[in-house]
Design an enzyme around this catalytic site. Structure first.
Site, mmCIF file in Angstrom:
data_model
loop_
_atom_site.group_PDB
_atom_site.id
_atom_site.type_symbol
_atom_site.label_atom_id
_atom_site.label_comp_id
_atom_site.label_asym_id
_atom_site.label_seq_id
_atom_site.Cartn_x
_atom_site.Cartn_y
_atom_site.Cartn_z
ATOM 1 N N LYS A 65 21.287 -13.652 61.267
ATOM 2 C CA LYS A 65 20.807 -12.460 60.524
ATOM 3 C C LYS A 65 20.931 -12.590 58.961
ATOM 4 O O LYS A 65 19.868 -12.281 58.368
ATOM 5 C CB LYS A 65 21.411 -11.099 61.138
ATOM 6 N N VAL A 75 -2.856 5.110 64.306
ATOM 7 C CA VAL A 75 -3.468 3.818 64.162
ATOM 8 C C VAL A 75 -4.936 3.825 64.608
ATOM 9 O O VAL A 75 -5.796 3.063 64.252
ATOM 10 C CB VAL A 75 -2.957 2.613 65.135
ATOM 11 N N THR A 130 16.438 -4.867 78.043
ATOM 12 C CA THR A 130 16.630 -3.704 77.605
ATOM 13 C C THR A 130 15.788 -3.372 76.410
ATOM 14 O O THR A 130 15.108 -2.000 76.692
ATOM 15 C CB THR A 130 18.203 -3.931 76.896
ATOM 16 N N GLY A 135 30.248 -3.169 77.943
ATOM 17 C CA GLY A 135 29.056 -3.796 77.517
ATOM 18 C C GLY A 135 28.629 -4.024 76.079
ATOM 19 O O GLY A 135 27.637 -4.535 75.797
#
Lengths: 428, 428
Positions: A205, A33, A13, A187
């Site tokens: 986290k 950049v 994903t 999902g």
């Protein structure tokens, strides 16, 4: 301009989102950049899988080592997930002087120190904005935006699955099991939802946010964790009635040389900004000594939001590459804070007790609180037509975790208490 | 370690906060930048004024040029405000190779381009995080956090004074004049509140956010502005009844090579995250093509929140100084987007009309909308016991600004309309 060559580990994903952004925004990115960005090699599980993006098949390989060892490649973007093998890939890539962008919270929570030390030794960048709260640039914010401040408290809704489940339970009065099933069909929850619903994902986290916010090593084992799987419809109703929302909150606090960190279902005052963060959205509330209250809100997962953070990190690495300063701005934790003992961790508590419906019960219960040095904000006794026992709802004032544990042990011995039905932290 | 020497222009509210943080967090700051940070010289209005912080009187001067010309000073922190003289100081400081941290939105909105160009010529940093939304690191977020994305929409509550007034009006049903008076007494509004309440302050901040978000030059004159001074209690009641909150919103939108930007009182759907940002707080909602919805919330002003951003910028400048890369990471707008014409700016509208209370009025009014190509979402006619005229409340679907202007001109000629009492943008 010579292009910067990027190796991608993983094309699921998030990896697909990364390719989509690098292809779709090539002009923008190279304006920033100063050279084109080429995704040169991609390690995948299956080279023949049909994909929603156009990829030259010659770039694909099933062997991550081929990507790591490619001398042409300057930056490795790791979006394959996993811990043990992935750690080896990353360490070897650093050994070879390649810079790393990763979205891997598990890896950073478990081996972040080792990886950042290796990066420093090799003067390489390791950026991991996407590892926490998907599209929200909270890692940059903690490192740079609040570099000047002392962060006192971080509260995070950092797991979209559980926030979706709790939001549905709260808004529709649905049961945990029903909403979980629906979330799996949509999902939003995995077939094995343990890591999400038991708070492990959020704990990883939070350990990353704690480390950055408090500038000290916060280890995953420091996080005290409980999940949402035993929350009932009734609990959420009680929360609402008292003016709270039920959220799975990561809470990290620090004063002076100590910190505490936890993930648990929490009743948060409905007027608090984080209480209205609903559905799969994430938010991180940060309280700084100088800045006061702040909150950062956005999508916590998903192909494009997460890829936004990954590619923003890639831009930062490439800018550093152009300036020759990779690895030189890495902040390693420079403080040595200690985990607080349960005696020093204070918060409010909600308790729902099922008790014998007879005289003197309330007196016995309040006596226990008094003896354990826990003072009470409110006590309500009520009959429940569906329950032969009486219900007592208690909200405490701030109490130490150890005092509350003492209360709960004493309750086990108290014969008038049939059951401690629910016990939650209360905030705000 | 040789200290980095900083010159401070201004020692008012924010300047005092800067000194407080640099003094109080010296150990933290020097751990991050690798050397002590000394505030060496400070330009003030009055050297003898009593102050709440300890300052060596020898550091004070009433002449800003003394600070600018001091060859020892590496970085100038400008928190004195003002535009014309301040522009001269900043340009001269850059000419002398000094880096700039400023909190000055007026200066950056009016002369940002000139200053950034001079900085690039002299390879100097100019950081201005504190110029928009005080303690919220929104400028970093737009430059770095979303470098990979295309920003489609920015909505900001970027003026605390007006948000305080509207919040009070909404929560307490108070009138504009009463709340303004109270806000002035509390120090939330200035004696001359024009710049805040007429939206000029917000417009300056929005032009900065638009420039950074869309990576094109957005000039202050591009911002179409209207303020809050004519909002009535009644308007706010109507908003609530329709499910909206009234906010002074900066709204910047961009598609392809065009953008629009405005500041105006807006009825925003109560369920939108920005609708519940209350009191003096600020928030910036950013919608990116890839990242989707995000929002950044915090204190928009005040001594310590604003100083947090100023000192975070100072840390960033000093880190660059240590690496020898000042001025090399400046992003100058690299796109050339055009301001949209009114024909291409679409939004929903709320209208409150006072009309003759007789048959056929509604037909005449809806006819005008039809002829101007504006389709309607809802039309409600009601009698008001306090008003001899009838009231018609109209919410349109998305309509171009020029079509709506046509409607309003036609209304002037329509004898059944006594007055267009209110007209607001509607969002969400």
């Amino acid at each position: 301009m010579k292009p910067v060559k990027v190796g991608l580990l993983g094309l699921g994903t998030v990896g697909t989102g990364v390719v989509r952004i690098v292809q779709g925004n090539q002009e923008d990115l190279s304006s920033q950049v100063g050279s084109p960005i080429h995704i040169e090699r991609i390690a995948v599980k299956n080279c023949d899988k049909p994909r929603s993006i156009e990829i030259d098949p010659a770039k694909l390989t099933t062997d991550p080592w081929e990507v790591i060892r490619d001398p042409e490649i300057d930056v490795i973007v790791e979006v394959m997930g996993g811990v043990d093998a992935t750690r080896q890939y990353i360490l070897e890539a650093l050994e070879r002087g390649k810079h790393i962008v990763t979205a891997n919270k598990d890896l950073m929570a478990l081996y972040g120190n080792e990886i950042l030390e290796k990066a420093q030794e090799k003067q390489c960048d390791v950026f991991y904005e996407a590892s926490v709260a998907g599209g929200i640039p909270i890692i940059r914010t903690l490192i740079e935006g609040f570099s000047s401040d002392r962060i006192v408290k971080i509260m995070g809704i950092v797991n979209g699955t559980t926030n979706y489940i709790l939001t549905k339970m709260s808004q529709e009065g649905a049961s945990y099991d029903d909403v979980l099933k629906e979330a799996q069909e949509l999902g939003y929850a995995e077939a094995d939802p343990t890591s999400d619903v038991e708070g492990l994902d959020a704990a990883r986290k939070m350990s990353i946010l704690g480390t950055l916010g408090f500038r000290t090593n916060v280890e995953l084992r420091d996080v005290s964790v409980s999940g949402i799987s035993s929350i009932s419809k009734e609990d959420i109703l009680f929360a609402k009635r008292l003016g709270y929302e039920m959220k799975l909150l990561g809470i990290a606090e620090s004063q002076n040389d100590e910190f505490s960190i936890s993930v648990q279902p929490t009743m948060i005052k409905a007027s608090h900004p984080i209480a209205s963060v609903n559905g799969v959205f994430n938010a991180v509330y940060v309280y700084g000594e100088a800045v006061g209250e702040t909150m950062f809100y956005g999508a916590g997962a998903g192909e494009m939001p997460t890829a936004t953070s990954v590619v923003a990190d890639l831009v930062a690495v490439i800018k550093n590459l152009k300036l020759g300063v990779n690895g030189l701005k890495q902040i390693v934790p420079y403080k040595n804070k200690k985990l607080k003992s349960d005696d020093d961790i204070y918060f409010k508590n909600f308790l729902l007790l099922h008790v014998d419906d007879k005289a003197g019960v309330l007196a016995k219960i309040t006596q226990v609180f008094a003896e354990c040095d826990v003072s009470l904000d409110s006590v309500v006794q009520q009959a429940n037509p569906n329950n032969p026992a009486a219900e007592i709802i208690i909200v405490t004032h701030d109490a130490s975790k150890s005092s509350m544990n003492k209360v709960l042990r004493r309750f086990e011995e108290l014969d008038v208490i049939r059951r401690v039905k629910s016990h939650y932290r209360v905030e705000g």
